[in-house]
Design an enzyme around this catalytic site. Structure first.
Site, PDB file in Angstrom:
ATOM      1  N   GLY A  46      -8.474  -6.159   5.262  1.00 57.70           N
ATOM      2  CA  GLY A  46      -7.667  -7.090   4.483  1.00 57.70           C
ATOM      3  C   GLY A  46      -6.197  -6.927   4.827  1.00 57.70           C
ATOM      4  O   GLY A  46      -5.771  -5.847   5.230  1.00 57.70           O
ATOM      5  N   GLN A  51       2.898  -7.598   3.964  1.00 59.45           N
ATOM      6  CA  GLN A  51       2.735  -6.441   4.850  1.00 59.45           C
ATOM      7  C   GLN A  51       3.287  -6.697   6.252  1.00 59.45           C
ATOM      8  O   GLN A  51       3.551  -5.755   6.994  1.00 59.45           O
ATOM      9  CB  GLN A  51       1.256  -6.052   4.963  1.00 59.45           C
ATOM     10  CG  GLN A  51       0.706  -5.446   3.674  1.00 59.45           C
ATOM     11  CD  GLN A  51      -0.738  -5.015   3.849  1.00 59.45           C
ATOM     12  OE1 GLN A  51      -1.649  -5.803   3.697  1.00 59.45           O
ATOM     13  NE2 GLN A  51      -0.943  -3.751   4.205  1.00 59.45           N
ATOM     14  N   CYS A  94      -4.710   1.937   3.238  1.00 57.42           N
ATOM     15  CA  CYS A  94      -3.892   0.739   3.391  1.00 57.42           C
ATOM     16  C   CYS A  94      -3.169   0.802   4.731  1.00 57.42           C
ATOM     17  O   CYS A  94      -2.676   1.863   5.116  1.00 57.42           O
ATOM     18  CB  CYS A  94      -2.874   0.691   2.247  1.00 57.42           C
ATOM     19  SG  CYS A  94      -1.762  -0.717   2.333  1.00 57.42           S
ATOM     20  N   LEU A  95      -3.110  -0.316   5.426  1.00 55.94           N
ATOM     21  CA  LEU A  95      -2.435  -0.343   6.726  1.00 55.94           C
ATOM     22  C   LEU A  95      -0.946  -0.017   6.584  1.00 55.94           C
ATOM     23  O   LEU A  95      -0.321   0.446   7.535  1.00 55.94           O
ATOM     24  CB  LEU A  95      -2.605  -1.713   7.394  1.00 55.94           C
ATOM     25  CG  LEU A  95      -4.044  -2.128   7.741  1.00 55.94           C
ATOM     26  CD1 LEU A  95      -4.052  -3.490   8.409  1.00 55.94           C
ATOM     27  CD2 LEU A  95      -4.728  -1.096   8.621  1.00 55.94           C
ATOM     28  N   HIS A 136      -6.932  -5.037  -4.249  1.00 56.15           N
ATOM     29  CA  HIS A 136      -5.930  -4.302  -3.466  1.00 56.15           C
ATOM     30  C   HIS A 136      -4.943  -5.274  -2.803  1.00 56.15           C
ATOM     31  O   HIS A 136      -3.728  -5.093  -2.881  1.00 56.15           O
ATOM     32  CB  HIS A 136      -6.662  -3.446  -2.418  1.00 56.15           C
ATOM     33  CG  HIS A 136      -5.760  -2.693  -1.490  1.00 56.15           C
ATOM     34  ND1 HIS A 136      -5.718  -1.319  -1.445  1.00 56.15           N
ATOM     35  CD2 HIS A 136      -4.875  -3.128  -0.555  1.00 56.15           C
ATOM     36  CE1 HIS A 136      -4.825  -0.953  -0.517  1.00 56.15           C
ATOM     37  NE2 HIS A 136      -4.308  -2.027   0.032  1.00 56.15           N
ATOM     38  N   GLU A 137      -5.493  -6.307  -2.166  1.00 55.46           N
ATOM     39  CA  GLU A 137      -4.633  -7.253  -1.439  1.00 55.46           C
ATOM     40  C   GLU A 137      -3.777  -8.098  -2.385  1.00 55.46           C
ATOM     41  O   GLU A 137      -2.615  -8.381  -2.096  1.00 55.46           O
ATOM     42  CB  GLU A 137      -5.466  -8.176  -0.537  1.00 55.46           C
ATOM     43  CG  GLU A 137      -6.274  -7.463   0.538  1.00 55.46           C
ATOM     44  CD  GLU A 137      -5.451  -6.525   1.399  1.00 55.46           C
ATOM     45  OE1 GLU A 137      -4.257  -6.766   1.603  1.00 55.46           O
ATOM     46  OE2 GLU A 137      -6.013  -5.518   1.864  1.00 55.46           O
ATOM     47  N   HIS A 140      -0.589  -6.491  -3.379  1.00 55.96           N
ATOM     48  CA  HIS A 140       0.495  -6.590  -2.385  1.00 55.96           C
ATOM     49  C   HIS A 140       1.396  -7.798  -2.658  1.00 55.96           C
ATOM     50  O   HIS A 140       2.591  -7.763  -2.377  1.00 55.96           O
ATOM     51  CB  HIS A 140      -0.076  -6.743  -0.976  1.00 55.96           C
ATOM     52  CG  HIS A 140      -0.462  -5.438  -0.324  1.00 55.96           C
ATOM     53  ND1 HIS A 140       0.433  -4.430  -0.080  1.00 55.96           N
ATOM     54  CD2 HIS A 140      -1.658  -4.985   0.139  1.00 55.96           C
ATOM     55  CE1 HIS A 140      -0.190  -3.414   0.511  1.00 55.96           C
ATOM     56  NE2 HIS A 140      -1.468  -3.721   0.652  1.00 55.96           N
TER      57      HIS A 140
HETATM   58 ZN   LIG Z   1      -2.871  -2.482   1.492  1.00 54.94          ZN
END
Ligand SMILES: [Zn+2]
Length: 172
Positions: A46, A51, A94-95, A136-137, A140
């Site tokens: 995701g 991000q 998380c990236l 989670h997304e 963001h």
């Molecule tokens: Zn994340």
């Protein structure tokens, strides 16, 4: 194919409340494709627009790609969670917070209303990994990271760790 740079914690742009999308044009489609390219390049399931430093309420996901076989692309624009049920502990990464995982409390089942890449309304009733990834997304989009749910002590340690991590790699 265009892979964009994923911003790493701590970065101010990861903390902004993203703006609603109102124009559904070719530029948006290119951005969405770039988001998928970036997500796959980093082996993510995701990615949210903030991000990659884009101040828009857009999320892309492909939870199925996790098993390396199938692919099921989901695009959520201006998403809103309209229903939450149950509770589950999920181990997340998380990236934007590389090389780190932690347990977070999430709702077990959710209903999400959003728009797709064409601007048409979509509704998802999700559970399992999909529901967790969606929560989670969506966080963001409001400038919230999964590490915000940890204790202050743990977050302070992460702040020190990632300031060092970024300095070593010359990241913004
Ligand atoms: Zn994340």
């Amino acid at each position: 194919m265009a892979v964009r740079e994923v911003l790493v914690f701590p970065h101010n742009k990861l903390r902004t409340k993203a703006k609603e999308v109102s124009v559904f044009d070719d530029e948006l489609k290119t951005l969405i494709q770039d988001m998928f390219d970036t997500m796959y390049a980093d082996d993510g399931i995701g990615l949210a627009a903030p991000q990659i430093g884009v101040d828009k309420r857009i999320v892309v996901m492909d939870v199925a790609s996790n098993d390396g076989k199938s692919s099921e692309q989901i695009v959520l624009i201006n998403p809103v969670i309209t229903k939450k049920e149950g509770e589950v502990i999920s181990n997340e990464g998380c990236l934007s917070v590389p090389e780190y995982r932690a347990d977070v409390n999430r709702a077990e089942k959710i209903t999400i209303e959003a728009l797709n890449a064409e601007g048409a309304p979509v509704v998802y009733e999700a559970d399992g990994l999909l529901a967790i990834c969606m929560q989670h997304e969506l966080d963001h989009l409001d400038g919230v990271l999964f590490i915000d749910y940890l204790s202050r002590l743990k977050r302070d340690r992460l702040l020190t760790k990632y300031k060092k991590y970024k300095k070593e790699r010359n990241l913004e």
